[in-house]
Write an enzyme that holds these catalytic residues in place. Sequence first.
Site, short mmCIF file in Angstrom:
data_model
loop_
_atom_site.label_atom_id
_atom_site.label_comp_id
_atom_site.label_asym_id
_atom_site.label_seq_id
_atom_site.Cartn_x
_atom_site.Cartn_y
_atom_site.Cartn_z
N SER A 130 0.83 -1.18 0.01
CA SER A 130 -0.06 0.05 0.00
C SER A 130 0.74 1.50 0.00
O SER A 130 0.42 2.27 -0.27
CB SER A 130 -0.89 0.03 1.38
OG SER A 130 -1.55 -1.18 1.39
N HIS A 151 -1.31 -3.08 -7.05
CA HIS A 151 -2.22 -2.79 -5.68
C HIS A 151 -3.64 -2.88 -5.98
O HIS A 151 -4.28 -2.17 -6.76
CB HIS A 151 -1.72 -1.35 -5.35
CG HIS A 151 -2.43 -0.62 -4.13
ND1 HIS A 151 -2.46 0.71 -3.96
CD2 HIS A 151 -2.77 -1.35 -3.08
CE1 HIS A 151 -3.22 0.95 -2.54
NE2 HIS A 151 -3.17 -0.42 -2.11
N GLU A 163 -4.38 -0.42 -9.09
CA GLU A 163 -3.40 0.70 -9.25
C GLU A 163 -2.00 0.03 -9.72
O GLU A 163 -1.58 -0.82 -8.75
CB GLU A 163 -3.42 1.33 -7.98
CG GLU A 163 -2.30 2.70 -8.05
CD GLU A 163 -2.29 3.58 -6.71
OE1 GLU A 163 -2.43 3.04 -5.72
OE2 GLU A 163 -2.13 4.64 -6.82
N ASN A 201 -3.40 6.20 -2.02
CA ASN A 201 -3.21 6.90 -0.52
C ASN A 201 -2.70 8.12 -0.47
O ASN A 201 -2.86 8.75 0.59
CB ASN A 201 -2.33 5.79 0.02
CG ASN A 201 -3.06 4.65 0.38
OD1 ASN A 201 -4.17 4.61 0.75
ND2 ASN A 201 -2.51 3.34 0.19
N1 LIG Z 1 -5.92 -5.13 3.91
C1 LIG Z 1 -6.16 -3.99 2.72
O1 LIG Z 1 -7.05 -3.54 2.95
C2 LIG Z 1 -5.06 -3.89 1.75
C3 LIG Z 1 -5.30 -3.08 0.74
C4 LIG Z 1 -4.46 -2.59 -0.17
C5 LIG Z 1 -3.11 -3.39 -0.07
N2 LIG Z 1 -2.73 -3.96 1.22
C6 LIG Z 1 -1.23 -4.55 1.17
O2 LIG Z 1 -1.31 -6.11 1.07
C7 LIG Z 1 -0.41 -6.68 1.74
C8 LIG Z 1 -0.91 -7.53 2.76
O3 LIG Z 1 -2.02 -7.05 3.58
P1 LIG Z 1 -3.10 -7.96 4.20
O4 LIG Z 1 -4.12 -7.14 4.65
O5 LIG Z 1 -3.68 -9.00 3.33
O6 LIG Z 1 -2.29 -8.54 5.20
P2 LIG Z 1 -2.22 -9.89 6.33
O7 LIG Z 1 -1.95 -9.40 7.80
O8 LIG Z 1 -4.14 -10.16 6.30
O9 LIG Z 1 -1.77 -11.09 5.69
C9 LIG Z 1 -0.52 -11.01 5.52
C10 LIG Z 1 -0.04 -12.61 5.33
O10 LIG Z 1 1.35 -12.63 4.93
C11 LIG Z 1 1.91 -13.58 5.80
N3 LIG Z 1 3.18 -13.68 5.44
C12 LIG Z 1 4.13 -13.06 6.53
N4 LIG Z 1 5.35 -13.07 6.17
C13 LIG Z 1 5.63 -13.91 5.07
C14 LIG Z 1 6.65 -14.47 4.06
N5 LIG Z 1 7.91 -14.30 4.44
N6 LIG Z 1 6.26 -15.46 3.24
C15 LIG Z 1 5.05 -15.78 2.90
N7 LIG Z 1 3.99 -15.19 3.84
C16 LIG Z 1 4.27 -14.23 4.70
C17 LIG Z 1 1.19 -13.99 6.81
O11 LIG Z 1 1.45 -15.18 7.36
C18 LIG Z 1 -0.18 -13.38 6.58
O12 LIG Z 1 -1.06 -14.57 6.42
C19 LIG Z 1 0.38 -5.49 2.57
O13 LIG Z 1 1.55 -5.08 1.90
C20 LIG Z 1 -0.97 -4.40 2.62
O14 LIG Z 1 -0.13 -2.88 2.50
C21 LIG Z 1 -3.85 -4.34 2.09
#
Ligand SMILES: NC(=O)c1ccc[n+]([C@@H]2O[C@H](COP(=O)([O-])OP(=O)(O)OC[C@H]3O[C@@H](n4cnc5c(N)ncnc54)[C@H](O)[C@@H]3O)[C@@H](O)[C@H]2O)c1
Length: 307
Positions: A130, A151, A163, A201
């Site tokens: 993000s 994104h 994005e 953002n």
């Molecule tokens: N949640 C949102 O609304 C949103 C929206 C857009 C972008 N994002 C981005 O997406 C990404 C993920 O966010 P999320 O909300 O899904 O997070 P989340 O915490 O729900 O999931 C992250 C996952 O990554 C796994 N993980 C951690 N280290 C790892 C590794 N070394 N290898 C493989 N898996 C690993 C964790 O076990 C977890 O299951 C982030 O970069 C976040 O900024 C999130």
Amino acid sequence: MNTENLTNNNLPLTNISVIGAGTMGNGIAHVFAQNGFKVTLIDVNAPQLEKALATINKNFDRQVTKGSITEDQKKSAIDNITTSSDVADGVKNAGLVIEAATENIDLKLKIFKQLDEVAPVGCILATNTSSISITKIAAATKRPGLVIGMHFMNPVPVMKLVEIINGYATKKEVTDTIVALSRQLGKIPCAVNDYPGFIANRILMPMINEAIYSLYEGVAGVEEIDTVMKLGMAHPMGPLQLADFIGLDVCHSILKVLHDGFGNPKYAPCPLLVNMVTAGKLGAKSGEGFYIYTPGNKDLVVSERFK
Ligand SMILES: NC(=O)c1ccc[n+]([C@@H]2O[C@H](COP(=O)([O-])OP(=O)(O)OC[C@H]3O[C@@H](n4cnc5c(N)ncnc54)[C@H](O)[C@@H]3O)[C@@H](O)[C@H]2O)c1
């Protein structure tokens, strides 16, 4: 070895690996699988993979109930997904890897360094970050021209936008490939360049911060601020409710990226936001932010703190 060339002839873009099976990873796997791609969903936390498959299954069931897909389409989509808790094994046949692991810069740099070593030559490495610089992530690899931001928005199966963020070194043909691929998923891609907050953002977070400042300065209450933006600007939800859904800690950390990246005080997080994060009031996920969240109750109830 030159790892910078796109070798799509050898690497079918039908094989996609997704790193991280959390909120975003399971949604990304869902949309690729639904559109006929072979997906390997990877997470270091094996129970998370079980949870992600259960969520994907439930979300497909919802689509079947609504009539947007058939039971057979659901079955073939689910059959397109395999899981792995080993990154090297999980990316060995990938034409594209999309990283959607936890938003932590050191973790992402480590993952991309490893991906560069284990992913096939010519494989495109995308990140769903993000806020972290794509250029910085790309610099952890020897193939910065093949690194790009992809994104997706939450919930991925519903939200149309992707994005697409060009790092400083991203090759044009990589951008073109990812734009075309996003369209194949039925999404609307928008390509932007890599500066703090990208576009989504950079514009959203100052609006949320300004809404929090308006509350902090007593200009209006929680409901009034959200109602003005919902009814006056036709936003589907107000900025304070949206902040609660995104997570106040996430909003805070993205504002810090903007503040640090541009060095402009206009991005400084509102002291009320800082206090709420420090107090553990993180929004929906912690049960309280600007509103109170009680399991089973869908009504919007303003937190006692702001009544
Ligand atoms: N949640 C949102 O609304 C949103 C929206 C857009 C972008 N994002 C981005 O997406 C990404 C993920 O966010 P999320 O909300 O899904 O997070 P989340 O915490 O729900 O999931 C992250 C996952 O990554 C796994 N993980 C951690 N280290 C790892 C590794 N070394 N290898 C493989 N898996 C690993 C964790 O076990 C977890 O299951 C982030 O970069 C976040 O900024 C999130």
